[in-house]
Scaffold this motif. Sequence first.
Motif, short mmCIF file in Angstrom:
data_model
loop_
_atom_site.label_atom_id
_atom_site.label_comp_id
_atom_site.label_asym_id
_atom_site.label_seq_id
_atom_site.Cartn_x
_atom_site.Cartn_y
_atom_site.Cartn_z
N THR A 40 47.88 25.46 39.45
CA THR A 40 48.23 25.29 40.86
C THR A 40 48.40 26.65 41.53
OG1 THR A 40 49.31 23.20 40.31
CG2 THR A 40 49.79 24.12 42.47
N GLN A 41 48.95 27.62 40.81
CA GLN A 41 49.05 28.97 41.34
C GLN A 41 47.65 29.52 41.63
OE1 GLN A 41 51.28 31.16 38.43
NE2 GLN A 41 53.23 30.26 39.04
N TRP A 42 46.70 29.23 40.74
CA TRP A 42 45.32 29.68 40.95
C TRP A 42 44.75 29.07 42.22
CZ3 TRP A 42 40.47 27.66 41.55
CH2 TRP A 42 39.41 28.56 41.46
N LEU A 110 40.83 38.06 37.62
CA LEU A 110 40.87 36.69 37.08
C LEU A 110 39.47 36.12 36.87
CD1 LEU A 110 43.62 34.88 39.20
CD2 LEU A 110 43.72 35.46 36.78
N PRO A 111 39.24 35.52 35.70
CA PRO A 111 38.00 34.77 35.53
C PRO A 111 38.08 33.51 36.39
CG PRO A 111 39.38 34.61 33.56
CD PRO A 111 40.08 35.52 34.53
N ASP A 112 36.94 32.98 36.78
CA ASP A 112 36.90 31.78 37.60
C ASP A 112 36.86 30.56 36.67
OD1 ASP A 112 36.35 29.63 39.24
OD2 ASP A 112 34.79 30.65 40.37
N PRO A 113 37.99 29.87 36.50
CA PRO A 113 38.00 28.73 35.57
C PRO A 113 37.12 27.57 36.06
CG PRO A 113 40.07 28.85 36.77
CD PRO A 113 39.29 30.07 37.13
N ILE A 114 36.98 27.42 37.36
CA ILE A 114 36.17 26.33 37.89
C ILE A 114 34.70 26.56 37.54
CG2 ILE A 114 35.45 25.09 39.97
CD1 ILE A 114 38.40 24.64 39.14
#
Length: 154
Positions: A40-42, A110-114
């Motif tokens: 959620t922070q992301w 940050l890597p893009d988790p999506i």
Amino acid sequence: MPNEEVDAERQSAGGWAKKYYFATRVVMEAVLRPYDVGPTQWYVMHQLMTVGPTSQRDLGRMLQIERATLTGVVAALVRKGLVEQKPDATDQRQKVLTATPAGAALWRELPDPIALILETAFDGIARVDIETTTRVLRTATSKLANLFPKGNGS
């Protein structure tokens, strides 16, 4: 002999949608954990870094999370020095969120988790199948949301 009714339920579109949701949460948490950022922070950081300053009220609506939950998420981001929270210029009761320079620096790392989720989950699946699945789930979700809309007194 396994319970065929329960097994069929687990194999339903809804059952698989739930499993997919939980699997994506596991991936997001694993990818973001080394950076001390939760899913959620992301999403909050994503909004602030891609769109810009956003009112906390609007962010809650966009993310479809309870005000109390968002308050805790924002407090954690402020405490980490990643987000700044200021009163809105036109309505002092409302808060506007902005990424700090430290937040912007972390965002670049940050890597893009999506992207990882989409690349992994849908690799080798025909685009037409993905589009059909998306359309079916969007329609089904809309129908269910309209069945008992919020605030109808039910």
